[in-house]
Design a protein around this motif. Sequence first.
Motif, short mmCIF file in Angstrom:
data_model
loop_
_atom_site.label_atom_id
_atom_site.label_comp_id
_atom_site.label_asym_id
_atom_site.label_seq_id
_atom_site.Cartn_x
_atom_site.Cartn_y
_atom_site.Cartn_z
N GLU A 123 0.88 -1.17 0.00
CA GLU A 123 0.00 0.00 0.00
C GLU A 123 0.92 1.22 0.00
O GLU A 123 1.00 1.99 0.94
CB GLU A 123 -0.93 -0.06 1.21
CG GLU A 123 -1.83 -1.30 1.16
CD GLU A 123 -2.71 -1.49 2.38
OE1 GLU A 123 -2.71 -0.58 3.25
OE2 GLU A 123 -3.37 -2.53 2.47
N ALA A 124 1.61 1.35 -1.13
CA ALA A 124 2.84 2.14 -1.17
C ALA A 124 2.64 3.62 -1.40
O ALA A 124 3.59 4.40 -1.27
CB ALA A 124 3.76 1.58 -2.27
N SER A 125 1.44 4.06 -1.73
CA SER A 125 1.26 5.50 -1.96
C SER A 125 1.57 6.30 -0.70
O SER A 125 1.96 7.46 -0.78
CB SER A 125 -0.17 5.79 -2.44
OG SER A 125 -1.13 5.34 -1.50
N GLY A 126 1.40 5.66 0.48
CA GLY A 126 1.69 6.35 1.73
C GLY A 126 3.15 6.74 1.85
O GLY A 126 3.49 7.92 2.06
N SER A 127 4.06 5.78 1.72
CA SER A 127 5.49 6.08 1.86
C SER A 127 5.98 7.01 0.76
O SER A 127 6.90 7.81 0.98
CB SER A 127 6.31 4.78 1.87
OG SER A 127 6.23 4.15 3.12
N ASN A 128 5.41 6.90 -0.43
CA ASN A 128 5.79 7.83 -1.50
C ASN A 128 5.27 9.23 -1.21
O ASN A 128 5.94 10.22 -1.53
CB ASN A 128 5.28 7.30 -2.84
CG ASN A 128 6.13 6.16 -3.37
OD1 ASN A 128 7.06 6.34 -4.14
ND2 ASN A 128 5.81 4.94 -2.92
N ALA A 129 4.13 9.33 -0.56
CA ALA A 129 3.63 10.64 -0.13
C ALA A 129 4.50 11.21 0.98
O ALA A 129 4.63 12.44 1.12
CB ALA A 129 2.18 10.53 0.34
N ALA A 130 5.13 10.34 1.79
CA ALA A 130 6.01 10.81 2.86
C ALA A 130 7.19 11.59 2.31
O ALA A 130 7.70 12.50 2.96
CB ALA A 130 6.50 9.63 3.69
N LEU A 131 7.63 11.25 1.10
CA LEU A 131 8.68 12.03 0.44
C LEU A 131 8.25 13.48 0.26
O LEU A 131 9.00 14.42 0.53
CB LEU A 131 9.01 11.42 -0.92
CG LEU A 131 9.64 10.02 -0.94
CD1 LEU A 131 9.54 9.44 -2.35
CD2 LEU A 131 11.10 10.10 -0.51
N LEU A 132 7.02 13.65 -0.22
CA LEU A 132 6.49 14.99 -0.46
C LEU A 132 6.25 15.74 0.84
O LEU A 132 6.54 16.94 0.94
CB LEU A 132 5.18 14.89 -1.25
CG LEU A 132 5.28 14.29 -2.65
CD1 LEU A 132 3.89 13.99 -3.19
CD2 LEU A 132 6.02 15.25 -3.59
N LEU A 133 5.71 15.03 1.83
CA LEU A 133 5.42 15.68 3.10
C LEU A 133 6.71 16.18 3.74
O LEU A 133 6.79 17.32 4.23
CB LEU A 133 4.71 14.71 4.04
CG LEU A 133 4.40 15.24 5.44
CD1 LEU A 133 3.46 16.45 5.37
CD2 LEU A 133 3.80 14.15 6.32
N ALA A 134 7.74 15.34 3.74
CA ALA A 134 9.02 15.74 4.33
C ALA A 134 9.61 16.94 3.59
O ALA A 134 10.13 17.88 4.22
CB ALA A 134 9.99 14.57 4.32
N TYR A 135 9.53 16.90 2.26
CA TYR A 135 10.05 18.04 1.47
C TYR A 135 9.26 19.30 1.79
O TYR A 135 9.86 20.38 2.02
CB TYR A 135 9.96 17.74 -0.03
CG TYR A 135 10.30 18.95 -0.87
CD1 TYR A 135 11.61 19.41 -0.97
CD2 TYR A 135 9.30 19.67 -1.53
CE1 TYR A 135 11.92 20.54 -1.71
CE2 TYR A 135 9.60 20.80 -2.27
CZ TYR A 135 10.91 21.23 -2.36
OH TYR A 135 11.22 22.36 -3.09
N TYR A 136 7.94 19.20 1.80
CA TYR A 136 7.11 20.37 2.07
C TYR A 136 7.43 20.97 3.44
O TYR A 136 7.60 22.19 3.58
CB TYR A 136 5.63 19.98 2.00
CG TYR A 136 4.69 21.08 2.44
CD1 TYR A 136 4.32 22.10 1.57
CD2 TYR A 136 4.19 21.12 3.75
CE1 TYR A 136 3.47 23.12 1.99
CE2 TYR A 136 3.34 22.12 4.17
CZ TYR A 136 2.99 23.13 3.29
OH TYR A 136 2.16 24.14 3.69
N LEU A 137 7.53 20.12 4.45
CA LEU A 137 7.79 20.62 5.81
C LEU A 137 9.18 21.24 5.93
O LEU A 137 9.39 22.16 6.72
CB LEU A 137 7.63 19.49 6.82
CG LEU A 137 6.21 18.93 6.98
CD1 LEU A 137 6.21 17.71 7.88
CD2 LEU A 137 5.26 19.99 7.53
N ALA A 138 10.12 20.76 5.13
CA ALA A 138 11.48 21.30 5.19
C ALA A 138 11.64 22.56 4.35
O ALA A 138 12.41 23.47 4.71
CB ALA A 138 12.46 20.24 4.71
#
Length: 823
Positions: A123-138
């Motif tokens: 259910e991999a869309s979650g971990s791939n979204a984590a890339l975006l979330l981490a980038y956005y927050l940084a």
Amino acid sequence: MNAQEKPSLSYYLPKDVTYNKTIPTPESVLGHEVGKWHVTHDKLVMYMKTLAASSDRITIEDRGKTFEDRPLLLLTVTSPENHQNIERIRQEHVSLTETSGANAQISNMPIVVYQGFSIHGNEASGSNAALLLAYYLAAAEGTQIDALLKNTVILLDPCFNPDGLQRFASWVNVHKSKHLISDPQDREFDEAWPRGRTNHYWFDMNRDWLPVQLPESRARIKTFHNWMPNILTDHHEMGSNSTFFFQPGIPSRTHPLTPQMNQDLTKEIATYHAKAFDKIGSLYYTEESFDDFYYGKGSTFPDINGSIGILFEQGSARGHIQESENGLVTFPFAIRNQFTASLSTLEAAKNMRTTILRYQRQFYENARKEASRTTAKAYIFGDEKDAAKAYHLAEILKRHNIAIHEIQNDVTVNGTKYKKGASYVVPRNQRQHRLINAIFEKRTKFQDSLFYDISAWTFPLAFNLSYDSLSSLSNAGSEIDDLKAPSGNLNGNGQYAFLFEWNEYYSPKALAKIRAKGLRAKVAMKPFTLEDVAYDYGTIMVPVQNQVLNLQEMRTFLRSVAKESHLNITAVSSGLTEGIDLGSNNFEAIIQPKVAMVIGDGITSYDAGEIWHLFDQRYEIPLTKLDTRNFGRMNLSKYTHIILPNTYSLPKDITNKLKNWVKNGGTIIGYRNAVRYLSQNNFIKLDFKKTGVDAKNVSFEQRQDHNGAQVIGGAIFNTKIDRSHPINFGYIKDELPMFRNTTVFVNPNEKSYNNPIQYTDAPLLSGYVSEENLEHLKNSVPFQTVRRGRGRVITFTDNTNFRAFWYGTNKLLMNAIFFSRMM
């Protein structure tokens, strides 16, 4: 975005936000944009470490390793100013769960949000979204992100299941076409067994938040209790024809120990998700499926800990693009929805901050009030003959920051003896009062008859431990800060034989080591007394005479075995006993087992993984895994036992080969629906009870609820056992709680001695079962065995190894391995 169009950051990220150009984008590190390929875990780790090194908003922590030695990362994201005072912030936050936080200034405190992704690796869309979330927050700039980071501490867990994610990403990337294929029949969408959902040992880790048996779970539970977050999000995927789900789930299926305020706040948070999804035009739904009952899930475990757990379920592409009832589901689309839900969660947390912080404090204030009013002041649990099993339950409690105490002296409560060193006291008047209730309670009345998962998990029953309520703490000794595993040693100076009882949890581990060393061993078929010590059925004797080691070498070796197996081995000086003497024919020789297990297509991977884990991690017994794809080429003659986990059917050629192997002397052990398969194919003849419920007055709308109410999703039932039968060696009581999640009911054999385990007249101990199924279960048998040719067939209708925490029945499988010849 067009189905074949390449994804870009602009497709995912909020508009009208500027980004710090010194912060590396995912593409600059991964070599491709998010969503073009499924990120492998090694690349995910590489990006998170690069990001943390580039941003003063992020610190990164490696909390341990998976079974495959992949790191379990955690990013802590907040403002640079908060980072400078992060330990003080953590302590002040945790104080809200203690009396010391009664007057804490909530208005000045950040809210803590734990965001976790892809506990199911496919259910991999979650971990791939984590890339975006981490980038956005940084990288995001402006007053909005500044306010968020000032008022929030974000615990970002980019991948709950590194091993499963790696397995799945490899599969779909290998099968991706240059021109994307959306046909659901393409091989890209049909993973090879066991698929990427599970971890290394094929466990569904979203069921391990409460038992905490796996390294991935232990890392995140330690983080949870260290921080006590206010919100925890758990990002999943579901069938491709579904849209997007967020909680609340079905209201009637919430556990009664969860406060209504928890559900009210979840519903308010849901309005932020709805607003965000309305803005991007993505379909969604809520309150129509899933539940908040079993506290072992990521979306429910927080609810019994003063937090708010939120489940997200995204209709899955299961690859890169797939046809669905809602049009083409693309991987980037699924990622964007998960990312959107991540941001809407943070928006809700920021805006509802003081309300949610107050709820957390009130949750624990109310729990303390409940604890002070209860007449039962503590639980006591233990097993006078099995210190290791009691220790492992204590270990779980300690992982949940539950205070436990030694007992001062041996004590008898309600006729049960609790022995010092093998028993523990759990005061109920402590911070985790509600969690203690959830762990120890027995529940048989329910508002709803449908459950997304199990309906019972009473831990002392799962461990087959005695337990009682105490009206005072007078028997409690010192609180245990540093819990230590039971010791083991070689006792006595005798030169005739070595003895150890079969009651201890790790006795099979000791016996396996002894036989693997080439030492002969025998098992006592009857009790006896020697040197004023009473030895029970199943006692293991290792004679000194005619061994491959001399006496001194045996002493050295058995001393190490005793220590590694947390049990005592006694050297005795005579074979003359009260009862059967040590040279009696009532001591049966134990062969060295060579065990295999059928795996692959047609076999339930969960069940197989639990068995693999039990052999490999607990008992250190080699277990060969025989894949159904290659079964025809395999030489089965080298195996003494073959385990057949849950299955409905196997190809005819496999069936015939197994039959011949059994006739030639092999022992086959079948579990759950494999029992029906073995009976239908004449390995064993079983008398199944006929089941079925009248549905003539059930409406079309009610059909699912009607059928679902007949499912035994997971409950605990009592059996009476014949302790003299080898399948029950090692058990000291005449009753044994069994976990059941099947509706396979077998009538007892005509010969009473062939029914050594039988459900009682009133078997329900905890959990939900329909009245009809309860009637079917009464006096039925979960175990049967029969000789076939020179071999043996052993069947269990129930899972004796459930989720690695059903310690109480693990020994049944070990008995079937070591003592099958004596049955």
